[in-house]
Design a protein around this motif. Sequence first.
Motif, mmCIF file in Angstrom:
data_model
loop_
_atom_site.group_PDB
_atom_site.id
_atom_site.type_symbol
_atom_site.label_atom_id
_atom_site.label_comp_id
_atom_site.label_asym_id
_atom_site.label_seq_id
_atom_site.Cartn_x
_atom_site.Cartn_y
_atom_site.Cartn_z
ATOM 1 N N GLY A 55 0.913 -1.227 -0.011
ATOM 2 C CA GLY A 55 0.063 0.230 -0.032
ATOM 3 C C GLY A 55 0.772 1.305 0.115
ATOM 4 O O GLY A 55 2.114 1.094 -0.038
ATOM 5 N N LYS A 56 0.400 2.418 -0.134
ATOM 6 C CA LYS A 56 1.115 3.662 0.021
ATOM 7 C C LYS A 56 0.055 4.729 0.260
ATOM 8 O O LYS A 56 -1.235 4.858 0.042
ATOM 9 C CB LYS A 56 1.355 3.914 -1.601
ATOM 10 N N PHE A 57 0.347 5.471 1.181
ATOM 11 C CA PHE A 57 -0.378 6.690 1.826
ATOM 12 C C PHE A 57 0.468 8.087 1.957
ATOM 13 O O PHE A 57 1.737 7.541 1.970
ATOM 14 C CB PHE A 57 -1.329 6.393 3.036
ATOM 15 N N ASN A 58 0.008 9.158 2.253
ATOM 16 C CA ASN A 58 0.434 10.297 2.455
ATOM 17 C C ASN A 58 0.543 10.579 3.910
ATOM 18 O O ASN A 58 -0.571 10.773 4.699
ATOM 19 C CB ASN A 58 0.115 11.217 1.818
ATOM 20 N N TYR A 59 1.967 10.170 4.507
ATOM 21 C CA TYR A 59 1.926 10.398 5.958
ATOM 22 C C TYR A 59 2.178 11.781 6.453
ATOM 23 O O TYR A 59 3.290 12.463 5.693
ATOM 24 C CB TYR A 59 3.264 9.466 6.362
ATOM 25 N N LYS A 60 1.675 12.433 7.318
ATOM 26 C CA LYS A 60 1.980 13.850 7.757
ATOM 27 C C LYS A 60 2.450 13.553 9.159
ATOM 28 O O LYS A 60 1.828 13.230 9.971
ATOM 29 C CB LYS A 60 0.677 14.762 7.879
ATOM 30 N N TYR A 61 3.632 14.180 9.340
ATOM 31 C CA TYR A 61 4.191 14.544 10.788
ATOM 32 C C TYR A 61 3.705 15.496 11.314
ATOM 33 O O TYR A 61 2.799 16.396 10.849
ATOM 34 C CB TYR A 61 5.638 14.699 10.597
#
Length: 138
Positions: A55-61
């Motif tokens: 899978g793939k997602f946009n990770y936000k710190y």
Amino acid sequence: MSELKTKATNESVTDFLDSIEHPTRKADGFLLLKIFQEETGEKPVMWGPSIVGFGKFNYKYSSGKEMDWFPVGFSPRKQSLSIYIMLSKEEIEPYLAKLGKFKKSKGCIYINKMSDVNEEIFREMIRTSINLVYNNNQ
């Protein structure tokens, strides 16, 4: 801001797993490949030279920095199997209590060999993690 070094590649997951010299680590790598594919329904992708992600997602710190990342994955390293699961401490603790023999750090679970853990609990962790990531990033 420095650029993330671990990115998705077009390298072959099967070739990577075939290159593992340690026989138990190699067999566990192929078992993990099967488990992760079955539980996520995602195609495996190499992330950097040694991580298999699904899978793939946009990770936000919390700092605002963003990056593409995988919700779940693994790496059959020399010392142990590194398992990447995107669950908070509170979310993962009930699973870890029933998982079996492992070590953990902030971002990984380390398993010596798959026969040390309860496969059904492990599969539940994967399903829960990927579902939470996808539901929270819609």
